[in-house]
Design a protein around this motif. Structure first.
Motif, PDB file in Angstrom:
ATOM      1  N   ARG A  11       5.680   0.273   3.078  1.00  0.00           N
ATOM      2  CA  ARG A  11       5.327  -0.606   2.135  1.00  0.00           C
ATOM      3  C   ARG A  11       3.678  -1.009   2.491  1.00  0.00           C
ATOM      4  O   ARG A  11       3.137  -1.117   1.328  1.00  0.00           O
ATOM      5  CB  ARG A  11       6.410  -1.707   1.919  1.00  0.00           C
ATOM      6  N   LYS A  12       3.480  -1.305   3.698  1.00  0.00           N
ATOM      7  CA  LYS A  12       2.131  -1.546   3.820  1.00  0.00           C
ATOM      8  C   LYS A  12       1.213  -0.387   3.355  1.00  0.00           C
ATOM      9  O   LYS A  12       0.131  -0.507   2.817  1.00  0.00           O
ATOM     10  CB  LYS A  12       1.978  -1.707   5.203  1.00  0.00           C
TER      11      LYS A  12
ATOM     12  N   LEU B  23      -2.216   1.847  -3.362  1.00  0.00           N
ATOM     13  CA  LEU B  23      -2.379   1.147  -4.725  1.00  0.00           C
ATOM     14  C   LEU B  23      -3.568   0.427  -4.633  1.00  0.00           C
ATOM     15  O   LEU B  23      -4.433   0.318  -5.911  1.00  0.00           O
ATOM     16  CB  LEU B  23      -1.208   0.312  -5.137  1.00  0.00           C
ATOM     17  N   ALA B  24      -3.877  -0.318  -3.775  1.00  0.00           N
ATOM     18  CA  ALA B  24      -5.287  -1.282  -3.661  1.00  0.00           C
ATOM     19  C   ALA B  24      -6.276  -0.236  -3.756  1.00  0.00           C
ATOM     20  O   ALA B  24      -7.369  -0.742  -4.565  1.00  0.00           O
ATOM     21  CB  ALA B  24      -5.149  -2.160  -2.537  1.00  0.00           C
ATOM     22  N   ALA B  25      -6.240   0.868  -3.194  1.00  0.00           N
ATOM     23  CA  ALA B  25      -7.611   1.967  -3.234  1.00  0.00           C
ATOM     24  C   ALA B  25      -7.662   2.379  -4.596  1.00  0.00           C
ATOM     25  O   ALA B  25      -8.695   2.730  -4.941  1.00  0.00           O
ATOM     26  CB  ALA B  25      -7.152   2.885  -2.111  1.00  0.00           C
TER      27      ALA B  25
ATOM     28  N   LYS C 220     -10.099   7.729  -5.926  1.00  0.00           N
ATOM     29  CA  LYS C 220      -9.123   8.889  -5.927  1.00  0.00           C
ATOM     30  C   LYS C 220      -8.826   9.053  -4.433  1.00  0.00           C
ATOM     31  O   LYS C 220      -9.520   9.179  -3.468  1.00  0.00           O
ATOM     32  CB  LYS C 220      -9.613   9.905  -6.512  1.00  0.00           C
ATOM     33  N   VAL C 221      -7.644   8.873  -4.289  1.00  0.00           N
ATOM     34  CA  VAL C 221      -7.003   8.937  -2.748  1.00  0.00           C
ATOM     35  C   VAL C 221      -5.765   9.854  -2.811  1.00  0.00           C
ATOM     36  O   VAL C 221      -4.733   9.588  -3.437  1.00  0.00           O
ATOM     37  CB  VAL C 221      -6.477   7.450  -2.357  1.00  0.00           C
ATOM     38  N   GLY C 222      -5.603  10.734  -2.048  1.00  0.00           N
ATOM     39  CA  GLY C 222      -4.591  11.801  -1.914  1.00  0.00           C
ATOM     40  C   GLY C 222      -4.079  12.460  -3.383  1.00  0.00           C
ATOM     41  O   GLY C 222      -4.740  12.455  -4.241  1.00  0.00           O
TER      42      GLY C 222
ATOM     43  N   ASP D  56       3.544   7.923  -8.718  1.00  0.00           N
ATOM     44  CA  ASP D  56       3.672   6.720  -8.338  1.00  0.00           C
ATOM     45  C   ASP D  56       3.325   6.807  -6.539  1.00  0.00           C
ATOM     46  O   ASP D  56       2.936   7.802  -6.319  1.00  0.00           O
ATOM     47  CB  ASP D  56       5.146   6.191  -8.390  1.00  0.00           C
ATOM     48  N   ALA D  57       3.488   5.677  -6.182  1.00  0.00           N
ATOM     49  CA  ALA D  57       2.673   5.326  -4.721  1.00  0.00           C
ATOM     50  C   ALA D  57       3.479   6.237  -3.697  1.00  0.00           C
ATOM     51  O   ALA D  57       2.717   7.039  -3.015  1.00  0.00           O
ATOM     52  CB  ALA D  57       2.780   3.726  -4.425  1.00  0.00           C
ATOM     53  N   GLU D  58       4.946   6.397  -4.051  1.00  0.00           N
ATOM     54  CA  GLU D  58       5.636   7.194  -3.113  1.00  0.00           C
ATOM     55  C   GLU D  58       5.211   8.632  -3.049  1.00  0.00           C
ATOM     56  O   GLU D  58       4.937   9.204  -2.182  1.00  0.00           O
ATOM     57  CB  GLU D  58       7.149   7.115  -3.517  1.00  0.00           C
TER      58      GLU D  58
END
Length: 311
Positions: free
Chosen positions: A137-138, A144-146, A158-160, A167-169
Motif C-alpha cells: 500500500r505504501k 499514484l502520487a508520482a 511517467k513511472v514504470g 491501475d496501481a497494482e
C-alpha cells in the motif's frame, strides 16, 4: 446414511471455500473434525479428505478451460504456443513440491499435524500477509502520487509499466498477468509452495505470498496458484486412492460411496463460487482481510485446544 451425507456436504463446503482462499483448509478441517465426525473407517476418512479436493480442482478446469486448453480451435497458433508455455511454467513450479512432498509428507503428518503447529502457522502467515500488504500500500501510494499532475497544466509523471492507464497494482508489479511468468519466477513460487507441507500454512497462501514477493500482481499470483494446484492435488488424490485400494481394496459401502460423491460435488460447486469471489475481491482489495482472519482462527484454535488440555 442421511446424517453421514449431511456431514459430507458440510465438509465439502468447508473444503471448497478454504482450498482457494488463503486461509488454510487444514486449519479449518482440524476444527471441523472436532465437531463433525464422519462415521467411517480411518482409512476411508483419509481418502475422503484428499479425494474431495478433486472436486475443487474440477472447478479450476471448468472456469479456466479455454485459457488452459492448448487445443482450442478458437486460439491462434501463437495463443496455443502460449498455452503450452503456461503449462510448462506450471510443470516447473510443481517440481519442488513434488520432490519434497513425496519424501517428507509422512514425516510432517506424523510430527507436525497437530493443533499447535496449525495455529502457529495460521498466525505467522496472517502477520506476513498484513505486513506485506502494508508495504504494498505504501508503494502504491507513492506510485499514484508520482503520477498525479502537478500544477494546472502539468502532465502526469511517467513511472514504470503502468503508464498506459493500468491501475496501481499493474504498474507496481513486474509480472502483471499469469502469461508473463517466466521459468525462474515459476521455480521460486514452487519453492514457496513447498512450505504448504507444514499444516496450517495454506498452499494457496504460501504461493500467493511467494508470487507477490517474486514481483507478480495479486491477480497473476492467485491465478498461478490455481493452476499449480491442478497437477499437485490431482496427483496427490490419485496417489491416496491407489494407497487405499492396495490397503483395503475396491469395496466400499453404499454410505461411503454416497459420502464420497456428495463431498466431491459439493467441493466443486462451492469452489466455483469461492474462486469467482476471490478474483473479484482482489481487483478492488488486497489480502489484508485474509491475514486478519487467519490470526483470529489461529487464536481460536489455540484457545480451544489449550482449554481442552487444561480442562
Amino acid at each position: 446414511m442421511f446424517l453421514e451425507v449431511l456431514k459430507a456436504f458440510f465438509i465439502g463446503v468447508v473444503e471448497g471455500i478454504t482450498e482457494w482462499l488463503p486461509i488454510s483448509s487444514t486449519g479449518h478441517m482440524i476444527l471441523v473434525d472436532e465437531f463433525v465426525k464422519l462415521n467411517v473407517s480411518a482409512e476411508f476418512l483419509e481418502l475422503f479428505l484428499v479425494v474431495i479436493q478433486l472436486g475443487a480442482i474440477m472447478a479450476v478446469l471448468i472456469l479456466y478451460f479455454h485459457k488452459l486448453n492448448p487445443f482450442s480451435p478458437r486460439k491462434t497458433a501463437a495463443e496455443r504456443r502460449g498455452t503450452w508455455r503456461l503449462w510448462g511454467m506450471v510443470a516447473i513450479g510443481c517440481i519442488p513440491a513434488a520432490a519434497i512432498g513425496l519424501t517428507l509428507d509422512d514425516f510432517f503428518n506424523e510430527y507436525f499435524y497437530n493443533a499447535w503447529t496449525v495455529a502457529i502457522a495460521l498466525i505467522v502467515y496472517g502477520v506476513i500477509f498484513i505486513v506485506l500488504e502494508r508495504h504494498n500500500r505504501k508503494r502504491e501510494a507513492a506510485y499514484l502520487a508520482a503520477r498525479r499532475p502537478r500544477g494546472a497544466h502539468a502532465r502526469p509523471v511517467k513511472v514504470g509499466p503502468g503508464d498506459d492507464g493500468d491501475d496501481a497494482e499493474q504498474g507496481l508489479f513486474r509480472v502483471r498477468t499469469v502469461d508473463e511468468i517466466d521459468w525462474k519466477t515459476s521455480l521460486k513460487i514452487g519453492c514457496f509452495q513447498m512450505l504448504a507441507i507444514i499444516p496450517g500454512t495454506s498452499r494457496s497462501g504460501s504461493t500467493i505470498i511467494g508470487g507477490m514477493l517474486c514481483g507478480c500482481s495479486r491477480t497473476a499470483a492467485a491465478e498461478f496458484t490455481f493452476f499449480l494446484a491442478i497437477p499437485v492435488m490431482f496427483g496427490w488424490g490419485v496417489l491416496k486412492l491407489i494407497k487405499y485400494v492396495l490397503a483395503v481394496g475396491l469395496a466400499m459401502t453404499a454410505t461411503e460411496i454416497a459420502v464420497l460423491v456428495v463431498g466431491i460435488l459439493t467441493a466443486f460447486v462451492v469452489s466455483v463460487v469461492a474462486i469467482k469471489f476471490l478474483m473479484g475481491y482482489i481487483k478492488k482489495n488486497d489480502f489484508t482481510a485474509f491475514g486478519v482472519y487467519r490470526i483470529i482462527v489461529g487464536l481460536v484454535v489455540l484457545a480451544y485446544f489449550g482449554a481442552k488440555v487444561l480442562l
